[in-house]
Design an enzyme around this catalytic site. Structure first.
Site, mmCIF file in Angstrom:
data_model
loop_
_atom_site.group_PDB
_atom_site.id
_atom_site.type_symbol
_atom_site.label_atom_id
_atom_site.label_comp_id
_atom_site.label_asym_id
_atom_site.label_seq_id
_atom_site.Cartn_x
_atom_site.Cartn_y
_atom_site.Cartn_z
ATOM 1 N N ASP A 1 35.069 12.336 20.977
ATOM 2 C CA ASP A 1 34.906 13.121 22.195
ATOM 3 C C ASP A 1 35.776 12.548 23.315
ATOM 4 O OD1 ASP A 1 33.541 15.192 23.804
ATOM 5 O OD2 ASP A 1 32.712 13.461 24.858
ATOM 6 N N LYS B 1 39.107 14.258 25.292
ATOM 7 C CA LYS B 1 39.233 14.324 26.746
ATOM 8 C C LYS B 1 40.510 13.635 27.234
ATOM 9 C CE LYS B 1 34.230 14.615 27.452
ATOM 10 N NZ LYS B 1 33.006 13.924 27.924
#
Length: 808
Positions: free
Chosen positions: A665, A669
């Site tokens: 994750d 980003k």
């Protein structure tokens, strides 16, 4: 004396018929000397034309004829046998010949009005009132242009005056509208909706005090209310504005109705037959309306654009004369005309039914020019409609035009009519209804409707819906924006509501059947209901929804997403989406992709756009990992298992914490941010540290819990290696390498000084340090809540509001 005209829907069986009889008798009993003009009852004209089509093609028409007769004679003892027999005789002849001339067709459709006149006359006589059925062919004299005859005004006026001078003042004349006779005595008609024209002529010839036109609507509206729900009734109109509306297809008015009334200053009031007389003010058309700044929309469908282009047309005299001369020979009428300043081409709007004939006429006229290569293009573009904006000049068209473009409607042609208070747009027919809604919303002071389609209603999605519903009234009041959630969907079911969902949306949605094509259903619903200013909000983590963004953008939707999938696609696909968005003039907002509700992406974009060179981005990209490692650093007695369980309990971490602990994750980003700097990186370019030992990554969730100690041992060892001045943080990093001219992308567990911005973060906050060339060693720090459904939903809501304000 007053003239009362009744439309077909008013005269149909049931309530309307009784209302009409009541209105006539009220006027008669009050001594107002009513003269009545009637249309065909119900859909009689259409049904008669359908019978003609059946007979021409030698198909059985007997059942249709019986149905027509039954409907026309229902609720009455009137004798109409002669009329029905004549219709049947004509149909029999048409079937034998396999054709129907315009002359014969006029005779057949005339029976709709003749039957209506005899029917109403009979009903009045049955009630004890003196009435007489009058064939307008005994009053109105025309040429022999069957189907749309031209009236001989002088002869018709003398005939009408003579007839009424011989008529007893105590009789109620029930005159057929729409129909007439030629000088030779043959039946003719005045064109569709010609009953209004008949009424205006009779009112003019007899110097009536007023013409009252009774219909099934409350008056004339700012737009067709069946298309534009927010259309408002116009209280008063000038003759000129009413003529403009009739010219451009307003259904209530015949194109020739206004001139006979204006010539003698006879007011026209359009009224609703079905509304109580005491509250039925309708729309008054006169020479002295109180409000002279009326604006309204009307449209004409079934139009075509004739494209005519050539070389060396500049300076060649007579080109336009030859074009319109060719049209004139074939009786082709042109409405809008647009000519290039270089005189290389001209575009002319004609009726779609004349388009092929128009092209043929030009090809014949310019045959030699075509052979010489002087004329290169002659063709017809069909399927178009004209939208007229009455009462608006070009200087006021900036906002409506912007709104059209925002909603992906680009006018093919724009014409500023003389004397300049009417604008005409040529658009594709499938766009006309939406175009009317968009423009109506701009030229009238109404709340801006923004239509939201929400996909995903998990923790973030449900919170977002609740926030919108709670704030809708306040936003409408403060910003004049009405946020309507017209669609709510998950992977299986879809709830649709044109007026917007309410707080019971969840219950209603559960009643819906499964839907296989969520995106297609949402798009089709938006088109069907002409929804403007549409935004799709993706609150899922679904790659299947992300790949639909191009489809949504191509169909008029802006996009707001908390789903990171579209921004981490392979670079080619990432760029393809941006290309579609640019070409379709749509916006994609995703502030919550990094930092939840923090204003990170927008600020980074502004810095980059302003020319600021970003040298490094260093931060806590994951609110869930931030919470875990903050907790472990602050409380030495807290176990790793306890920290993870608390994070899961608060909704920060996925039920299987390996989703977060893998670092993927954070890597996504990091990739999203570096791409905002126009660096073409891929996800594989991020050097990401997976905190889960390899041996534990492929296990089931239960097996992972059973061997959790192996993972915990690694984290504890790292925590113990930190000094008192250091804390654990899982950090994402973007560093620009001047030597290689590349971005170095990393994500991993780091020891951070306790007194640094990242070291002082608490709870689930995120924190980002942005280093730039101008700011040197002093970073721009953006810090705040980095996880949680409420915070993320608020960020999504913010993106929606920013988009909504752009529609203003």
């Amino acid at each position: 004396m007053r003239v009362l005209k009744f439309g077909g829907k008013s005269l149909d069986n049931g309530v309307g018929l009784h209302k009409v009889l009541g209105i006539i008798l009220d006027n008669y009993n009050q001594g107002k000397q009513p003269t009545i003009i009637v249309s065909a009852r119900g859909d009689a004209t259409d049904r008669l034309l359908h019978l003609v089509d059946l007979a021409v093609s030698d198909r059985a028409y007997e059942d249709e004829l019986d149905s027509f007769i039954t409907h026309q004679q229902a609720e009455s003892t009137v004798d109409l046998c002669a009329e029905f027999d004549r219709i049947e005789d004509l149909l029999r002849g048409i079937r034998l010949l396999h054709e129907c001339s315009s002359k014969t067709k006029d005779e057949i459709v005339s029976f709709g009005e003749i039957i209506s006149s005899k029917f109403i006359t009979h009903e009045l006589i049955q009630k004890g009132y003196p009435a007489i059925a009058v064939d307008a062919g005994d009053l109105i004299i025309t040429n022999s242009n069957y189907g749309n005859a031209d009236v001989d005004i002088k002869a018709s006026e003398l005939q009408t005056i003579s007839f009424f001078e011989s008529l007893s003042v105590h009789l109620i004349p029930i005159i057929t509208g729409f129909i007439a006779r030629s000088h030779a005595g043959n039946r003719t008609t005045l064109g569709r909706n010609g009953s209004n024209y008949t009424a205006a002529l009779v009112a003019n010839f007899l110097n009536a005090s007023i013409l009252e036109n009774y219909t099934h609507v409350d008056g004339i509206y700012t737009a067709n209310p069946s298309v534009v729900k927010d259309a408002k009734k116009i209280e008063e109109l000038s003759y000129s504005d009413a003529a403009e509306l009739s010219q451009f297809g307003a259904d209530i008015l015949h194109i020739k109705t206004i001139e006979p009334l204006q010539r003698k200053d006879i007011p026209l009031r359009v009224l609703n037959t079905f509304v109580c007389a005491t509250t039925n003010t309708g729309t008054l058309i006169s020479s002295r309306p109180q409000d002279r700044s009326v604006r309204a929309l009307a449209s004409l469908s079934h139009k075509a654009l004739i494209h005519f282009e050539g070389k060396n047309m500049l300076g060649r005299a007579g080109i336009d004369a030859r074009i319109f001369g060719a049209f004139g020979k074939r009786k082709i009428s042109a409405s809008l005309v647009s000519q290039g300043s270089s005189e290389r081409g001209i575009a002319i709007v004609v009726n779609e039914s004349d388009a092929d004939n128009a092209v043929k006429s030009l090809a014949e006229e310019f045959l030699e020019d075509i052979r010489q290569g002087l004329i290169s293009v002659i063709y017809a573009e069909k399927g178009l409609s004209v939208l007229a904006i009455v009462g608006l000049n070009l200087a006021e068209f900036d906002r409506p035009y912007k709104a059209l473009v925002t909603n992906q409607i680009i006018p093919i042609l724009l014409n500023n009519a003389i004397p300049g208070n009417t604008l005409c747009l040529l658009v594709r027919s499938e766009e006309i209804s939406k175009a009317m809604n968009v423009i109506h919303g701009e030229i009238f002071d109404r709340t801006k409707a923004v239509h939201l389609a929400v996909i995903g209603h998990g923790a973030v999605g449900k919170e977002f819906i609740d926030q919108v519903l709670a704030q809708r009234s306040l936003i409408r009041k403060r910003k004049n924006i009405d946020l309507k959630i017209f669609a709510v969907a998950n992977s299986q079911k879809l709830l649709l509501s044109e007026d917007g969902i309410g707080y019971d949306w969840s219950t209603q949605k559960e009643r819906m059947p499964p839907t296989s094509d969520i995106a297609g259903s949402i798009i089709d619903f938006g088109k069907k209901h002409y929804l403007e200013n549409m935004i799709v909000i993706d609150n899922t983590a679904s790659p299947e929804i992300a790949i639909q963004y191009e489809t949504f953008a191509s169909n008029g939707f802006d996009i707001v997403s908390s789903n990171k999938r579209a921004n981490t696609l392979p670079w080619i696909e990432y760029q393809a989406l941006r290309t579609v968005l640019k070409n379709k003039r749509k916006t994609y907002r995703y502030e919550t992709n990094v930092g939840a509700g923090l204003p990170l992406i927008d600020n980074l974009k502004l810095l980059h756009l302003a020319g600021e060179r970003i040298t490094r981005i260093y931060g806590l990209f994951s609110g869930s990992l931030s919470f875990i490692f903050n907790s472990l650093s602050e409380n030495k007695n807290l176990s790793v298992r306890e920290a993870l369980q608390e994070s899961i309990h608060r909704g920060y971490t996925e039920p299987d914490p390996r989703e977060d602990l893998s670092g993927n994750d954070v890597a996504r980003k990091v990739l999203i941010l570096v791409r905002e700097l126009d660096v073409p990186c891929e996800l594989c370019d991020v050097d990401v540290e997976n905190l889960v030992p390899k041996a534990l990554r492929s296990l089931t969730a239960i097996e992972f819990q059973e061997r959790f100690a192996e993972f915990e041992q690694f984290i504890e060892a790292f925590r113990n290696s930190c000094s008192d001045e250091e804390v654990m943080r899982y950090v994402g990093e973007v560093v620009w390498d001047d030597n290689t001219q590349q971005a170095l992308l990393k994500a991993g567990l780091r020891k951070i000084p306790r007194d640094s911005p990242l070291g002082m973060v608490r709870g689930a906050d995120s924190c980002f340090e942005i280093y730039t060339e101008s700011y040197g060693s002093s970073p721009i720090v953006i810090q705040g809540a980095g996880a949680g459904a409420k915070v993320t939903a608020r960020g999504v809501f913010g993106d929606v509001l920013r988009l909504a304000e752009r529609y203003q």
